[in-house]
Design a protein around this motif. Sequence first.
Motif, PDB file in Angstrom:
ATOM      1  N   LEU B   8      45.367 -21.623  27.433  1.00 29.59           N
ATOM      2  CA  LEU B   8      45.016 -20.209  27.222  1.00 29.59           C
ATOM      3  C   LEU B   8      44.292 -20.014  25.893  1.00 29.59           C
ATOM      4  N   ILE B   9      44.832 -20.631  24.832  1.00 28.34           N
ATOM      5  CA  ILE B   9      44.215 -20.458  23.513  1.00 28.34           C
ATOM      6  C   ILE B   9      42.834 -21.100  23.477  1.00 28.34           C
ATOM      7  N   ALA B  10      42.721 -22.283  24.129  1.00 27.07           N
ATOM      8  CA  ALA B  10      41.415 -22.952  24.152  1.00 27.07           C
ATOM      9  C   ALA B  10      40.392 -22.081  24.863  1.00 27.07           C
ATOM     10  N   GLY B  11      40.772 -21.518  26.014  1.00 27.30           N
ATOM     11  CA  GLY B  11      39.825 -20.703  26.773  1.00 27.30           C
ATOM     12  C   GLY B  11      39.427 -19.438  26.042  1.00 27.30           C
ATOM     13  N   LEU B  12      40.387 -18.830  25.363  1.00 25.26           N
ATOM     14  CA  LEU B  12      40.108 -17.565  24.695  1.00 25.26           C
ATOM     15  C   LEU B  12      39.348 -17.763  23.390  1.00 25.26           C
ATOM     16  N   PHE B  13      39.792 -18.736  22.574  1.00 29.29           N
ATOM     17  CA  PHE B  13      39.235 -18.824  21.226  1.00 29.29           C
ATOM     18  C   PHE B  13      38.493 -20.123  20.942  1.00 29.29           C
ATOM     19  N   THR B  14      39.226 -21.247  20.951  1.00 32.81           N
ATOM     20  CA  THR B  14      38.625 -22.456  20.396  1.00 32.81           C
ATOM     21  C   THR B  14      37.491 -23.009  21.253  1.00 32.81           C
ATOM     22  N   ASP B  15      37.626 -22.944  22.584  1.00 30.39           N
ATOM     23  CA  ASP B  15      36.560 -23.451  23.448  1.00 30.39           C
ATOM     24  C   ASP B  15      35.927 -22.313  24.232  1.00 30.39           C
ATOM     25  N   ASN B  16      35.737 -21.181  23.567  1.00 32.38           N
ATOM     26  CA  ASN B  16      35.174 -20.023  24.252  1.00 32.38           C
ATOM     27  C   ASN B  16      33.880 -20.390  24.981  1.00 32.38           C
ATOM     28  N   PHE B  17      33.803 -19.958  26.245  1.00 31.47           N
ATOM     29  CA  PHE B  17      32.684 -20.398  27.081  1.00 31.47           C
ATOM     30  C   PHE B  17      31.328 -20.072  26.482  1.00 31.47           C
ATOM     31  N   VAL B  18      31.152 -18.854  26.034  1.00 30.23           N
ATOM     32  CA  VAL B  18      29.839 -18.453  25.538  1.00 30.23           C
ATOM     33  C   VAL B  18      29.584 -19.024  24.156  1.00 30.23           C
ATOM     34  N   LEU B  19      30.558 -18.851  23.269  1.00 26.87           N
ATOM     35  CA  LEU B  19      30.274 -19.088  21.862  1.00 26.87           C
ATOM     36  C   LEU B  19      30.444 -20.531  21.430  1.00 26.87           C
ATOM     37  N   SER B  20      31.147 -21.356  22.220  1.00 27.67           N
ATOM     38  CA  SER B  20      31.161 -22.751  21.786  1.00 27.67           C
ATOM     39  C   SER B  20      30.722 -23.713  22.871  1.00 27.67           C
ATOM     40  N   LYS B  21      30.682 -23.284  24.127  1.00 29.02           N
ATOM     41  CA  LYS B  21      30.185 -24.203  25.153  1.00 29.02           C
ATOM     42  C   LYS B  21      28.816 -23.780  25.681  1.00 29.02           C
ATOM     43  N   PHE B  22      28.314 -22.650  25.260  1.00 26.83           N
ATOM     44  CA  PHE B  22      26.995 -22.160  25.706  1.00 26.83           C
ATOM     45  C   PHE B  22      26.898 -22.022  27.212  1.00 26.83           C
ATOM     46  N   LEU B  23      27.966 -21.606  27.872  1.00 20.68           N
ATOM     47  CA  LEU B  23      27.870 -21.346  29.312  1.00 20.68           C
ATOM     48  C   LEU B  23      27.853 -19.839  29.510  1.00 20.68           C
ATOM     49  N   GLY B  24      26.917 -19.357  30.312  1.00 21.99           N
ATOM     50  CA  GLY B  24      26.830 -17.922  30.560  1.00 21.99           C
ATOM     51  C   GLY B  24      26.180 -17.155  29.420  1.00 21.99           C
ATOM     52  N   VAL B  25      25.250 -17.792  28.719  1.00 21.71           N
ATOM     53  CA  VAL B  25      24.588 -17.110  27.600  1.00 21.71           C
ATOM     54  C   VAL B  25      23.661 -15.995  28.112  1.00 21.71           C
ATOM     55  N   CYS B  26      23.030 -16.219  29.284  1.00 27.07           N
ATOM     56  CA  CYS B  26      22.088 -15.212  29.807  1.00 27.07           C
ATOM     57  C   CYS B  26      22.742 -13.840  29.995  1.00 27.07           C
ATOM     58  N   PRO B  27      23.864 -13.727  30.751  1.00 29.22           N
ATOM     59  CA  PRO B  27      24.476 -12.402  30.858  1.00 29.22           C
ATOM     60  C   PRO B  27      25.048 -11.920  29.534  1.00 29.22           C
ATOM     61  N   PHE B  28      25.479 -12.857  28.684  1.00 25.99           N
ATOM     62  CA  PHE B  28      26.037 -12.497  27.382  1.00 25.99           C
ATOM     63  C   PHE B  28      24.991 -11.757  26.546  1.00 25.99           C
ATOM     64  N   LEU B  29      23.743 -12.234  26.585  1.00 19.71           N
ATOM     65  CA  LEU B  29      22.691 -11.567  25.827  1.00 19.71           C
ATOM     66  C   LEU B  29      22.107 -10.398  26.600  1.00 19.71           C
ATOM     67  N   GLY B  30      22.096 -10.506  27.939  1.00 21.40           N
ATOM     68  CA  GLY B  30      21.403  -9.512  28.755  1.00 21.40           C
ATOM     69  C   GLY B  30      22.149  -8.207  28.946  1.00 21.40           C
ATOM     70  N   VAL B  31      23.458  -8.274  29.210  1.00 18.74           N
ATOM     71  CA  VAL B  31      24.173  -7.039  29.553  1.00 18.74           C
ATOM     72  C   VAL B  31      25.204  -6.636  28.513  1.00 18.74           C
ATOM     73  N   SER B  32      25.006  -7.081  27.261  1.00 22.87           N
ATOM     74  CA  SER B  32      26.005  -6.714  26.261  1.00 22.87           C
ATOM     75  C   SER B  32      25.566  -5.510  25.436  1.00 22.87           C
ATOM     76  N   LYS B  33      24.550  -4.796  25.901  1.00 21.27           N
ATOM     77  CA  LYS B  33      24.035  -3.716  25.078  1.00 21.27           C
ATOM     78  C   LYS B  33      24.968  -2.506  25.031  1.00 21.27           C
ATOM     79  N   ARG B  34      25.662  -2.280  26.142  1.00 24.54           N
ATOM     80  CA  ARG B  34      26.588  -1.157  26.179  1.00 24.54           C
ATOM     81  C   ARG B  34      27.983  -1.645  26.488  1.00 24.54           C
ATOM     82  N   LEU B  35      28.966  -0.965  25.957  1.00 19.00           N
ATOM     83  CA  LEU B  35      30.339  -1.405  26.139  1.00 19.00           C
ATOM     84  C   LEU B  35      30.749  -1.373  27.612  1.00 19.00           C
ATOM     85  N   ASP B  36      30.367  -0.303  28.351  1.00 21.05           N
ATOM     86  CA  ASP B  36      30.837  -0.207  29.746  1.00 21.05           C
ATOM     87  C   ASP B  36      30.261  -1.313  30.625  1.00 21.05           C
TER      88      ASP B  36
END
Lengths: 233, 196
Positions: B8-36
């Motif tokens: 759980l801790i690895a998935g949430l923080f240490t090995d976060n998919f976007v920020l340390s494994k670079f998986l799913g960067v496209c939606p991370f950059l594309g749809v993060s403009k608004r909170l909803d």
Amino acid sequence: MEKKNGLWSIFTRGIVKENPVLRLILGICPALAVTTSAMNGLGMGVATTLVLMGSTIAISLMRNAIPDRVRIPVFIVTIAGFTTVVQFLIQAFAPALNAALGIFLPLIAVNCVLFARAEMFAVKNKVFPTILDALGMGIGFTAALTMLGSIREFLGAGSLFDIPLTAHLIDPMLIMILPPGGFFIFGLLVALSNKLDKRPQSERSSGCAGCPSRVTCKNFETAKETAAEEVKA
Amino acid sequence: MQAIITILIAGLFTDNFVLSKFLGVCPFLGVSKRLDTAVGMGAAVAFVMVVATAITYPLHAWLLLPLGLGYLQTILFIIVIASTVQLIEIFLKRYIPPLYNALGVFLPLMTTNCAIMGVTILHFTTGLTYFEAMINAFAGGVGFLLAMVLFAGVRSRLEGNDIPKSLEGMPITLIAAAIMSMSFLGFVGLADGLFS
């Protein structure tokens, strides 16, 4: 002459004007993840180019046989098939590269660049222009990844293509080959390419047109807004 | 229990998919403009990750591997994920309309999301059991949601700032992501330190 120019521009536009990574911001997951060294960037670029060539040629040959409504599933299966082939070739002939690229080798199958070229070009054009287009886009992708990899390797490990340059003179900045360095250097490269691009915003091509999800995107306003503003930016 | 908390801790923080494994960067950059939209996209990713793992893990471990067809992994997974997403969409539309209204628009974007494909393949390269794989998919999905929500907050602060012209749009977003990724580097060793 007219025709020759046309083919030449099909080939070159993927390299500079519509570079998939730096201009269209497509396929950034592998571009950020594997570019910890120049060699890995080059290897990933070549692997992606091979898959791109194979799948777009196949799709271009089948273009009259693919019904419009099921074209996306056909693209998915074709691209995944060629990804598997290239994965095997790399496992057999370049095991070190296979280990370095790891999970990002099978993930070529979900790379947006491939869908974009299949949807925007291969399905509408004859085989020869398709080969030129795929080759140009592939070279553009490879060049961008190699450049990103070279900069990160030089700053982060003090070497270039595994040849030590400044490693024994100054302490390398390790952060550059860690994830934050990837985002940072890539951001600066995109900024540089924005700076060098003299065309006005409206004339720049947007990556959204090639995205398989754009039909969905258009249905809700926020994504449309984001797409229009972001991809052009 | 310890193994579960570590995952759980690895998935949430240490090995976060976007920020340390670079998986799913496209939606991370594309749809993060608004909170909803960020919350909707993140929740859809977490949901599909768990469902896709629940289906692909048994298929690979109990069908492909015993038959010696491991090489079909890439093709099979992408087909299964694409069709599962379609089925989920139809099912939610028919039976759980409120959830469909919240997640519906994001579901078709899942097929080409490398985080989904990545998590299903990573279970096998890291050798997790079925139960651990489900926990890992859940943790990874929630980690993605966390990164999306935090980043949406960062981006709303970027709006209307005086940014150099060539840095406007994507470059400044990437540099903000770099700083956020750096803050997540601070979690390295968290899971190991917890039990030592």
